[in-house]
Motif scaffolding. Structure first.
Motif, mmCIF file in Angstrom:
data_model
loop_
_atom_site.group_PDB
_atom_site.id
_atom_site.type_symbol
_atom_site.label_atom_id
_atom_site.label_comp_id
_atom_site.label_asym_id
_atom_site.label_seq_id
_atom_site.Cartn_x
_atom_site.Cartn_y
_atom_site.Cartn_z
ATOM 1 N N LEU A 40 1.020 -1.155 -0.097
ATOM 2 C CA LEU A 40 -0.346 0.015 -0.066
ATOM 3 C C LEU A 40 0.973 1.317 -0.212
ATOM 4 O O LEU A 40 1.886 1.439 0.482
ATOM 5 C CB LEU A 40 -0.906 -0.371 1.042
ATOM 6 C CG LEU A 40 -2.014 0.784 0.909
ATOM 7 C CD1 LEU A 40 -3.063 0.603 0.059
ATOM 8 C CD2 LEU A 40 -2.441 0.654 2.518
ATOM 9 N N ALA A 41 0.580 2.372 -1.134
ATOM 10 C CA ALA A 41 1.237 3.317 -0.645
ATOM 11 C C ALA A 41 1.380 4.150 0.052
ATOM 12 O O ALA A 41 -0.510 4.121 1.125
ATOM 13 C CB ALA A 41 0.807 4.501 -2.007
ATOM 14 N N MET A 42 2.041 5.502 0.534
ATOM 15 C CA MET A 42 2.326 6.056 2.110
ATOM 16 C C MET A 42 2.295 7.427 1.015
ATOM 17 O O MET A 42 2.286 7.985 0.655
ATOM 18 C CB MET A 42 3.420 5.904 2.225
ATOM 19 C CG MET A 42 3.853 4.092 2.703
ATOM 20 S SD MET A 42 5.006 3.942 4.052
ATOM 21 C CE MET A 42 5.300 1.504 3.771
ATOM 22 N N GLY A 43 1.705 8.546 2.286
ATOM 23 C CA GLY A 43 2.173 8.998 2.508
ATOM 24 C C GLY A 43 1.184 10.257 0.720
ATOM 25 O O GLY A 43 1.857 11.122 -0.083
ATOM 26 N N GLY A 44 0.131 10.239 0.615
ATOM 27 C CA GLY A 44 -0.845 10.595 -0.206
ATOM 28 C C GLY A 44 -0.528 10.250 -1.388
ATOM 29 O O GLY A 44 -1.172 10.403 -2.508
ATOM 30 N N SER A 45 0.422 9.183 -1.999
ATOM 31 C CA SER A 45 0.631 8.857 -3.687
ATOM 32 C C SER A 45 -0.381 7.997 -3.685
ATOM 33 O O SER A 45 -0.972 7.296 -2.607
ATOM 34 C CB SER A 45 1.888 8.247 -3.385
ATOM 35 O OG SER A 45 2.070 7.049 -4.351
ATOM 36 N N ASP A 46 -0.822 8.186 -5.079
ATOM 37 C CA ASP A 46 -2.099 7.320 -5.484
ATOM 38 C C ASP A 46 -1.057 5.669 -5.982
ATOM 39 O O ASP A 46 -1.653 4.299 -5.687
ATOM 40 C CB ASP A 46 -2.642 7.398 -6.521
ATOM 41 C CG ASP A 46 -1.926 7.603 -7.406
ATOM 42 O OD1 ASP A 46 -0.910 7.072 -7.609
ATOM 43 O OD2 ASP A 46 -2.022 8.244 -8.290
ATOM 44 N N GLY A 47 -0.230 5.552 -5.701
ATOM 45 C CA GLY A 47 0.555 4.164 -5.529
ATOM 46 C C GLY A 47 0.493 2.897 -7.252
ATOM 47 O O GLY A 47 1.087 1.972 -7.492
ATOM 48 N N LEU A 48 -0.270 3.780 -8.045
ATOM 49 C CA LEU A 48 -0.301 3.473 -9.404
ATOM 50 C C LEU A 48 1.041 3.182 -9.985
ATOM 51 O O LEU A 48 1.654 3.969 -10.304
ATOM 52 C CB LEU A 48 -0.944 4.701 -9.950
ATOM 53 C CG LEU A 48 -2.568 4.614 -9.972
ATOM 54 C CD1 LEU A 48 -3.521 5.952 -10.628
ATOM 55 C CD2 LEU A 48 -3.808 3.730 -9.705
ATOM 56 N N PRO A 49 0.810 2.505 -10.833
ATOM 57 C CA PRO A 49 -0.272 1.542 -11.435
ATOM 58 C C PRO A 49 -0.764 0.267 -10.044
ATOM 59 O O PRO A 49 -1.707 -0.464 -10.573
ATOM 60 C CB PRO A 49 0.048 0.746 -12.643
ATOM 61 C CG PRO A 49 1.752 0.544 -11.800
ATOM 62 C CD PRO A 49 2.173 1.698 -11.802
ATOM 63 N N GLY A 50 0.113 0.337 -8.814
ATOM 64 C CA GLY A 50 -0.173 -0.066 -7.733
ATOM 65 C C GLY A 50 0.875 -1.337 -7.382
ATOM 66 O O GLY A 50 1.744 -1.469 -8.007
ATOM 67 N N PRO A 51 0.475 -2.306 -7.006
ATOM 68 C CA PRO A 51 1.594 -3.343 -5.255
ATOM 69 C C PRO A 51 2.438 -3.797 -6.662
ATOM 70 O O PRO A 51 1.602 -4.050 -7.253
ATOM 71 C CB PRO A 51 1.164 -3.540 -4.857
ATOM 72 C CG PRO A 51 -0.192 -3.220 -5.159
ATOM 73 C CD PRO A 51 -0.875 -2.270 -5.374
ATOM 74 N N THR A 52 3.297 -4.206 -6.769
ATOM 75 C CA THR A 52 4.438 -5.569 -6.692
ATOM 76 C C THR A 52 4.984 -5.876 -5.661
ATOM 77 O O THR A 52 5.407 -5.928 -4.845
ATOM 78 C CB THR A 52 5.369 -4.773 -7.709
ATOM 79 O OG1 THR A 52 6.254 -4.095 -7.035
ATOM 80 C CG2 THR A 52 4.839 -4.783 -9.336
ATOM 81 N N ASP A 53 4.909 -7.543 -5.703
ATOM 82 C CA ASP A 53 5.378 -8.572 -4.732
ATOM 83 C C ASP A 53 6.911 -9.074 -5.367
ATOM 84 O O ASP A 53 7.233 -8.824 -5.649
ATOM 85 C CB ASP A 53 4.825 -9.675 -5.031
ATOM 86 C CG ASP A 53 5.295 -10.978 -3.399
ATOM 87 O OD1 ASP A 53 5.040 -11.130 -2.339
ATOM 88 O OD2 ASP A 53 6.052 -11.627 -4.088
ATOM 89 N N ALA A 54 7.439 -8.359 -3.817
ATOM 90 C CA ALA A 54 8.546 -8.075 -3.590
ATOM 91 C C ALA A 54 9.246 -9.548 -3.830
ATOM 92 O O ALA A 54 10.645 -9.667 -4.702
ATOM 93 C CB ALA A 54 8.943 -8.498 -1.465
ATOM 94 N N TRP A 55 9.022 -10.986 -3.137
ATOM 95 C CA TRP A 55 10.290 -11.407 -4.102
ATOM 96 C C TRP A 55 8.847 -12.153 -5.164
ATOM 97 O O TRP A 55 10.797 -12.964 -6.168
ATOM 98 C CB TRP A 55 9.876 -13.232 -3.103
ATOM 99 C CG TRP A 55 10.549 -12.808 -1.733
ATOM 100 C CD1 TRP A 55 10.002 -11.792 -0.773
ATOM 101 C CD2 TRP A 55 11.835 -12.877 -1.720
ATOM 102 N NE1 TRP A 55 11.147 -12.206 0.437
ATOM 103 C CE2 TRP A 55 12.984 -12.303 -0.404
ATOM 104 C CE3 TRP A 55 12.908 -13.078 -2.491
ATOM 105 C CZ2 TRP A 55 13.307 -11.999 -0.299
ATOM 106 C CZ3 TRP A 55 14.562 -13.302 -2.373
ATOM 107 C CH2 TRP A 55 14.449 -12.939 -0.726
ATOM 108 N N ILE A 56 8.737 -12.159 -6.090
ATOM 109 C CA ILE A 56 8.236 -12.211 -7.250
ATOM 110 C C ILE A 56 9.105 -11.472 -8.079
ATOM 111 O O ILE A 56 9.662 -11.985 -9.505
ATOM 112 C CB ILE A 56 7.051 -12.087 -7.568
ATOM 113 C CG1 ILE A 56 6.063 -13.250 -7.241
ATOM 114 C CG2 ILE A 56 6.384 -11.960 -9.156
ATOM 115 C CD1 ILE A 56 4.436 -12.760 -7.022
ATOM 116 N N THR A 57 9.161 -9.788 -7.929
ATOM 117 C CA THR A 57 9.805 -9.129 -8.513
ATOM 118 C C THR A 57 11.434 -9.501 -7.763
ATOM 119 O O THR A 57 11.955 -9.722 -10.009
ATOM 120 C CB THR A 57 9.989 -7.729 -7.757
ATOM 121 O OG1 THR A 57 9.002 -6.874 -7.950
ATOM 122 C CG2 THR A 57 11.410 -7.074 -8.292
#
Length: 306
Positions: A40-57
């Motif tokens: 989840l994005a923090m500090g007011g960011s919309d985080g687009l296009p959305g999160p990525t999983d750490a270990w898949i990345t």
């Protein structure tokens, strides 16, 4: 002193962006590419296009890079069960040819747990401690032997403890500001202790706690690597520093106080002060992942002086 690139993809970065940054970091001969583990994005960011999983990345990057080391700062223990996590990290280590470093923390951001239906237990530290024992215990079990664990939160019975990572051991990173339990666990399990976003004074105090804990545990204090994570905002001149600070929504004076901001010479001088208190690595938090010229400047004018 080693410089490592540290990214916060939850603020808004897809896999292709992370791959571009990781390859640039490798080409510029930074020591490692690390990423946070958040959904989840923090500090007011919309985080687009959305999160990525750490270990898949990191699994993808393991196959698309050659030299650079890869890791998490840090994996949230609340996100995963320890047995499957040990398998994931071991597999990515094999996929990378032995370039993984495993940062593990308790998990702390309650809102992202609520947003994605992840339990957020009140006894996170106790679970974190058991996870460290299980993951490292599985990796350390000799082939042909089995691993069992009977804890309050997790129980494993006759696990074959497979697969094995390439590295023996996989470097384990623990970090944080806790005065007692964190140094104790670092002394028991870690190869590296990281102090995130902390002043010289606070870092020196915490490094000494970890050193004392290591010695009380029967280790030499210098068996551990000591490191810092600090936001980076470097410019060839004051105008460029101001432009980069504005791009990440920060003030220059605040960054000069709490991060690594300024001209290359200013940043080299401050890194030198962290080195004087025992830091051997600095994780440069890069918040604008589209500004590859920032990495090029740091490599050419900062890293070259270290």
């Amino acid at each position: 002193m080693k410089l490592r690139i540290f990214t916060e993809p939850q603020q808004g970065a897809d896999y292709e962006t992370l791959l571009t940054v990781a390859k640039a970091a490798e080409d510029l001969e930074f020591d490692a590419f690390f990423r946070s583990d958040h959904y989840l994005a923090m500090g007011g960011s919309d985080g687009l296009p959305g999160p990525t999983d750490a270990w898949i990345t990191l699994a993808g990057l393991a196959r698309e890079t050659r030299r650079i080391r890869l890791g998490t700062l840090v994996t949230a223990a609340t996100f995963r069960l320890p047995g499957p996590l040990a398998i994931q990290v071991a597999q990515v280590d094999r996929m990378s040819g032995g370039r993984v470093e495993f940062g593990l923390g308790t998990g702390w951001f309650a809102e992202e747990h609520a947003a994605y239906g992840i339990p957020f237990p009140s006894d996170k530290f106790a679970r974190f401690e058991e996870q460290l024992a299980i993951v490292t215990g599985l990796w350390a079990t000799k082939p042909g032997d089995t691993f069992s664990f009977d804890g309050k939160h997790y129980q494993l019975t006759d696990s074959p403890a497979l697969p094995k990572p390439v590295q023996d051991p996989v470097p384990v990173l623990i970090g944080g500001h806790g005065a007692t339990r964190t140094p104790r666990l670092a002394a028991q399990y870690a190869n590296e202790f990281n102090m995130p976003f902390a002043s010289l004074e606070d870092s020196a105090r915490q490094f000494e706690r970890v050193r004392a804990a290591a010695e009380s545990y029967g280790r030499r204090a210098d068996d551990l690597v000591y490191s810092n994570a600090l936001v980076a905002c470097v410019g060839s001149n004051d105008a460029e520093v101001a432009r980069r600070a504005a791009a990440i929504g920060r003030e220059v004076d605040e960054l000069r106080t709490n991060g690594l901001a300024g001209t290359p010479d200013e940043v080299v001088d401050k890194i030198g002060r962290y080195r004087e208190i025992g830091a051997g690595r600095v994780y440069l938090q890069i918040l604008d992942l589209d500004d590859l010229a920032h990495l090029e400047l740091i490599a050419d004018k900062v890293k070259s002086q270290l």
